[in-house]
Design a protein around this motif. Sequence first.
Motif, PDB file in Angstrom:
ATOM      1  N   UNK A   1       0.830  -1.206   0.000  1.00  0.00           N
ATOM      2  CA  UNK A   1       0.000   0.000   0.000  1.00  0.00           C
ATOM      3  C   UNK A   1       0.863   1.254   0.000  1.00  0.00           C
ATOM      4  N   UNK A   2       1.890   1.246   0.817  1.00  0.00           N
ATOM      5  CA  UNK A   2       2.849   2.345   0.822  1.00  0.00           C
ATOM      6  C   UNK A   2       4.055   1.897   0.003  1.00  0.00           C
ATOM      7  N   UNK A   3       4.474   2.732  -0.897  1.00  0.00           N
ATOM      8  CA  UNK A   3       5.640   2.392  -1.697  1.00  0.00           C
ATOM      9  C   UNK A   3       6.882   2.466  -0.817  1.00  0.00           C
ATOM     10  N   UNK A   4       7.630   1.385  -0.802  1.00  0.00           N
ATOM     11  CA  UNK A   4       8.841   1.321   0.015  1.00  0.00           C
ATOM     12  C   UNK A   4      10.019   1.002  -0.897  1.00  0.00           C
ATOM     13  N   UNK A   5      11.057   1.784  -0.751  1.00  0.00           N
ATOM     14  CA  UNK A   5      12.292   1.553  -1.488  1.00  0.00           C
ATOM     15  C   UNK A   5      13.239   0.798  -0.566  1.00  0.00           C
ATOM     16  N   UNK A   6      13.752  -0.330  -1.045  1.00  0.00           N
ATOM     17  CA  UNK A   6      14.669  -1.153  -0.263  1.00  0.00           C
ATOM     18  C   UNK A   6      16.026  -1.172  -0.956  1.00  0.00           C
ATOM     19  N   UNK A   7      17.067  -1.015  -0.171  1.00  0.00           N
ATOM     20  CA  UNK A   7      18.429  -1.137  -0.708  1.00  0.00           C
ATOM     21  C   UNK A   7      18.733  -2.623  -0.849  1.00  0.00           C
ATOM     22  N   UNK A   8      19.037  -3.068  -2.047  1.00  0.00           N
ATOM     23  CA  UNK A   8      19.373  -4.473  -2.271  1.00  0.00           C
ATOM     24  C   UNK A   8      20.882  -4.689  -2.324  1.00  0.00           C
ATOM     25  N   UNK A   9      21.615  -3.628  -2.618  1.00  0.00           N
ATOM     26  CA  UNK A   9      23.080  -3.674  -2.612  1.00  0.00           C
ATOM     27  C   UNK A   9      23.585  -2.257  -2.436  1.00  0.00           C
ATOM     28  N   UNK A  10      24.502  -2.075  -1.482  1.00  0.00           N
ATOM     29  CA  UNK A  10      25.060  -0.736  -1.294  1.00  0.00           C
ATOM     30  C   UNK A  10      26.423  -0.589  -1.970  1.00  0.00           C
ATOM     31  N   UNK A  11      26.744  -1.547  -2.832  1.00  0.00           N
ATOM     32  CA  UNK A  11      28.004  -1.474  -3.583  1.00  0.00           C
ATOM     33  C   UNK A  11      27.969  -0.269  -4.517  1.00  0.00           C
ATOM     34  N   UNK A  12      29.042   0.511  -4.556  1.00  0.00           N
ATOM     35  CA  UNK A  12      29.071   1.671  -5.437  1.00  0.00           C
ATOM     36  C   UNK A  12      28.870   1.277  -6.900  1.00  0.00           C
ATOM     37  N   UNK A  13      28.199   2.157  -7.624  1.00  0.00           N
ATOM     38  CA  UNK A  13      27.948   1.955  -9.051  1.00  0.00           C
ATOM     39  C   UNK A  13      29.182   2.365  -9.852  1.00  0.00           C
ATOM     40  N   UNK A  14      29.893   3.362  -9.340  1.00  0.00           N
ATOM     41  CA  UNK A  14      31.033   3.905 -10.065  1.00  0.00           C
ATOM     42  C   UNK A  14      30.672   5.174 -10.813  1.00  0.00           C
ATOM     43  N   UNK A  15      29.466   5.675 -10.560  1.00  0.00           N
ATOM     44  CA  UNK A  15      28.998   6.931 -11.139  1.00  0.00           C
ATOM     45  C   UNK A  15      28.676   7.841  -9.964  1.00  0.00           C
TER      46      UNK A  15
END
Length: 92
Positions: free
Chosen positions: A61-75
């Motif tokens: 019901x509430x949109x939740x953003x979850x971190x699945x990986x905190x590895x840097x993207x490099x950008x």
Amino acid sequence: MTLSTANDTHLYFYEEILLLSLHEEDGKLEGKASMEYTHMLSAALLSELILLERIAISDMKKTIVTITSDAPVGNRLLDEALTLIAAGKKPK
């Protein structure tokens, strides 16, 4: 759409949107709707992080953003967005 070259460099969605938003002759943003550009660029950053499997969006019901990986993207910009999302409020 991602542009690739022999060096395997590409443009991220937010870069493509920004380039498409610029006036060809003077390099300024087209029109006067800068808030729309902010929303488009934010959505592009989130989309890129989803595609890179750094975040996930729930269907609750509430949109939740979850971190699945905190590895840097490099950008730098995507890494900063990921850091800001990670520092946000956690769901209860």
